[in-house]
Design a protein around this motif. Structure first.
Motif, PDB file in Angstrom:
ATOM      1  N   UNK A   1       0.806  -1.224   0.000  1.00 22.36           N
ATOM      2  CA  UNK A   1       0.000   0.000   0.000  1.00 22.36           C
ATOM      3  C   UNK A   1       0.839   1.274   0.000  1.00 22.36           C
ATOM      4  N   UNK A   2       1.938   1.289   0.751  1.00 21.39           N
ATOM      5  CA  UNK A   2       2.755   2.502   0.812  1.00 21.39           C
ATOM      6  C   UNK A   2       3.443   2.795  -0.513  1.00 21.39           C
ATOM      7  N   UNK A   3       3.809   1.744  -1.240  1.00 18.48           N
ATOM      8  CA  UNK A   3       4.496   1.941  -2.522  1.00 18.48           C
ATOM      9  C   UNK A   3       3.519   2.071  -3.689  1.00 18.48           C
ATOM     10  N   UNK A   4       2.318   1.550  -3.522  1.00 17.02           N
ATOM     11  CA  UNK A   4       1.339   1.612  -4.607  1.00 17.02           C
ATOM     12  C   UNK A   4       1.081   3.040  -5.062  1.00 17.02           C
ATOM     13  N   UNK A   5       1.148   3.980  -4.122  1.00 13.09           N
ATOM     14  CA  UNK A   5       0.900   5.387  -4.452  1.00 13.09           C
ATOM     15  C   UNK A   5       1.873   5.911  -5.497  1.00 13.09           C
TER      16      UNK A   5
ATOM     17  N   UNK B   1     -12.419   2.607   0.831  1.00  9.78           N
ATOM     18  CA  UNK B   1     -12.404   1.687   1.956  1.00  9.78           C
ATOM     19  C   UNK B   1     -11.917   0.324   1.466  1.00  9.78           C
ATOM     20  N   UNK B   2     -10.996  -0.300   2.208  1.00  9.39           N
ATOM     21  CA  UNK B   2     -10.479  -1.610   1.794  1.00  9.39           C
ATOM     22  C   UNK B   2     -11.562  -2.681   1.837  1.00  9.39           C
ATOM     23  N   UNK B   3     -12.658  -2.390   2.531  1.00 10.31           N
ATOM     24  CA  UNK B   3     -13.763  -3.342   2.596  1.00 10.31           C
ATOM     25  C   UNK B   3     -14.834  -3.063   1.543  1.00 10.31           C
ATOM     26  N   UNK B   4     -14.514  -2.213   0.575  1.00  8.71           N
ATOM     27  CA  UNK B   4     -15.470  -1.926  -0.499  1.00  8.71           C
ATOM     28  C   UNK B   4     -15.818  -3.210  -1.238  1.00  8.71           C
ATOM     29  N   UNK B   5     -17.020  -3.249  -1.825  1.00  9.73           N
ATOM     30  CA  UNK B   5     -17.399  -4.444  -2.563  1.00  9.73           C
ATOM     31  C   UNK B   5     -16.609  -4.526  -3.872  1.00  9.73           C
ATOM     32  N   UNK B   6     -16.754  -5.655  -4.551  1.00  9.10           N
ATOM     33  CA  UNK B   6     -15.941  -5.914  -5.741  1.00  9.10           C
ATOM     34  C   UNK B   6     -16.161  -4.856  -6.816  1.00  9.10           C
ATOM     35  N   UNK B   7     -17.397  -4.509  -7.068  1.00  4.76           N
ATOM     36  CA  UNK B   7     -17.690  -3.496  -8.079  1.00  4.76           C
ATOM     37  C   UNK B   7     -17.106  -2.148  -7.666  1.00  4.76           C
ATOM     38  N   UNK B   8     -17.171  -1.829  -6.383  1.00  2.00           N
ATOM     39  CA  UNK B   8     -16.617  -0.564  -5.904  1.00  2.00           C
ATOM     40  C   UNK B   8     -15.112  -0.476  -6.114  1.00  2.00           C
ATOM     41  N   UNK B   9     -14.412  -1.594  -5.904  1.00  2.00           N
ATOM     42  CA  UNK B   9     -12.959  -1.622  -6.119  1.00  2.00           C
ATOM     43  C   UNK B   9     -12.636  -1.352  -7.587  1.00  2.00           C
ATOM     44  N   UNK B  10     -13.324  -2.055  -8.463  1.00  2.00           N
ATOM     45  CA  UNK B  10     -13.069  -1.900  -9.902  1.00  2.00           C
ATOM     46  C   UNK B  10     -13.408  -0.491 -10.367  1.00  2.00           C
ATOM     47  N   UNK B  11     -14.555   0.023  -9.954  1.00  2.00           N
ATOM     48  CA  UNK B  11     -14.960   1.362 -10.381  1.00  2.00           C
ATOM     49  C   UNK B  11     -13.985   2.420  -9.880  1.00  2.00           C
ATOM     50  N   UNK B  12     -13.491   2.242  -8.651  1.00  2.00           N
ATOM     51  CA  UNK B  12     -12.527   3.192  -8.110  1.00  2.00           C
ATOM     52  C   UNK B  12     -11.231   3.215  -8.898  1.00  2.00           C
ATOM     53  N   UNK B  13     -10.751   2.041  -9.300  1.00  2.00           N
ATOM     54  CA  UNK B  13      -9.523   1.968 -10.082  1.00  2.00           C
ATOM     55  C   UNK B  13      -9.715   2.553 -11.474  1.00  2.00           C
TER      56      UNK B  13
ATOM     57  N   UNK C   1      -4.498   3.358  -3.766  1.00  2.00           N
ATOM     58  CA  UNK C   1      -4.536   4.043  -5.059  1.00  2.00           C
ATOM     59  C   UNK C   1      -5.805   4.870  -5.244  1.00  2.00           C
ATOM     60  N   UNK C   2      -6.888   4.440  -4.634  1.00  2.00           N
ATOM     61  CA  UNK C   2      -8.175   5.094  -4.887  1.00  2.00           C
ATOM     62  C   UNK C   2      -8.704   5.888  -3.703  1.00  2.00           C
ATOM     63  N   UNK C   3      -8.147   5.641  -2.519  1.00  2.00           N
ATOM     64  CA  UNK C   3      -8.675   6.281  -1.321  1.00  2.00           C
ATOM     65  C   UNK C   3      -9.951   5.642  -0.828  1.00  2.00           C
TER      66      UNK C   3
END
Length: 310
Positions: free
Chosen positions: A169-173, A199-211, A195-197
């Motif tokens: 996480x620290x290097x991903x930025x 929540x790490x507990x976001x659902x799968x769609x939320x992770x993809x949409x954020x990226x 990378x997206x800011x």
């Protein structure tokens, strides 16, 4: 005979020490346990797996002038990888030490890798490296490179696919400024959050949409015990691995996936190769095990087909 795809990898190749406590962990005390040492590093592990899946590889890294540098050098040679790395005689070879409790949970990690920040950006300016980029079919890098080095690498590789590993996480930025120029990035759920800011507990769609909003066109996200997520221009999907994809096995996943993509497979098919490689890494004492074609086919048969995200 078809020519093997060529990949130039840039980033970490260092000494990896993994200790595990035997019994209950007692803070601030000497704990009995075991310690294993091997040559690792995210990009090196991924490249080794890609080479074992039919890719021709070369590696640019940096190391010190100590006895550990010889260990790293031998490991690169044994893997059949061309070594473009530079040795700094007055420096120590980078290393990463992690200690786990009896249940496999991380207690502490210590990364002695300042040499990468100091020297890797300058190495990318070398004529030999520019030539290697120009002749490669693709570039593979990790976020052990400082931001300036990543920007320069992506600029030099313009027109060629660049695959990146987030590492932590620290290097991903460090990938933030180059996300839109990457062909693909590999990360875990915590890296995605960095990378997206989100929540790490976001659902799968939320992770993809954020990226996607962050600028990434295509990516792979491991989620521990959960499914491996993939997305590209064709859509987003998940594959539920038969076994948990640990951080070390995620490097093998990335390497096998890249090798399959360079052979012309779609991301959905390529990521099944990646999950199979991760399974084999989990079952082995080695970071990147040597497996037969039959072993790989057997593992691949256990990997379910991709399922589209709702």
């Amino acid at each position: 005979m078809m020519k093997s795809p060529t990949v130039l990898a840039v980033g970490g190749a260092y000494i990896e020490r993994r200790g595990q406590v035997l019994g209950a962990f007692v803070p601030a005390a000497s704990n009995p346990g075991t310690m294993r040492e091997a040559v690792g590093g995210a990009v090196f592990n991924a490249l080794r797996c890609a080479v074992r899946r039919g890719v021709s590889g070369s590696l640019l890294s940096v190391r010190g002038g100590d006895v550990l540098a010889d260990t790293v050098s031998r490991a690169i040679a044994v893997a059949g990888i061309a070594d473009l790395s530079v040795v700094f005689l007055d420096r120590t070879t980078p290393s990463n030490t992690t200690i786990f409790d009896g249940d496999g949970a991380l207690i502490v990690g210590l990364a002695d890798i300042a040499l990468y920040d100091l020297a890797l950006a300058k190495q990318i300016r070398r004529a030999k490296v520019r030539e290697a980029i120009s002749t490669a079919d693709a570039v593979l890098c990790d976020a052990n490179l400082p931001s300036a080095a990543l920007e320069r690498l992506v600029a030099l590789a313009a027109g060629k696919p660049v695959f990146a590993l987030a590492v932590s996480p620290s290097k991903a930025a460090r990938l933030t400024l180059v996300l839109e120029f990457l062909a693909m990035a590999f990360m875990n759920r915590h890296d995605a959050g960095a990378l997206t800011g989100a929540d790490v507990d976001a659902d799968e769609r939320g992770i993809v949409d954020g990226l996607r909003r962050a600028g990434l066109q295509s990516g792979v996200v491991t989620t521990g015990d959960g499914p491996v997520l993939g997305f590209d221009a064709a859509g987003a999907f998940s594959i539920l691995p038969p076994k948990k994809v640990t951080d070390g096995a995620a490097d093998a996943l990335a390497g096998a996936t890249v090798a399959a993509l360079l052979r012309g497979l779609t991301l959905r098919a390529a990521l099944r190769d990646g999950v199979a490689a991760a399974m084999l890494a989990i079952e082995s004492a080695e970071l990147v095990p040597v497996v037969t074609a039959a072993d790989f086919a057997e593992a691949l048969a256990l990997v379910p087909e991709a399922e589209e995200l709702a």
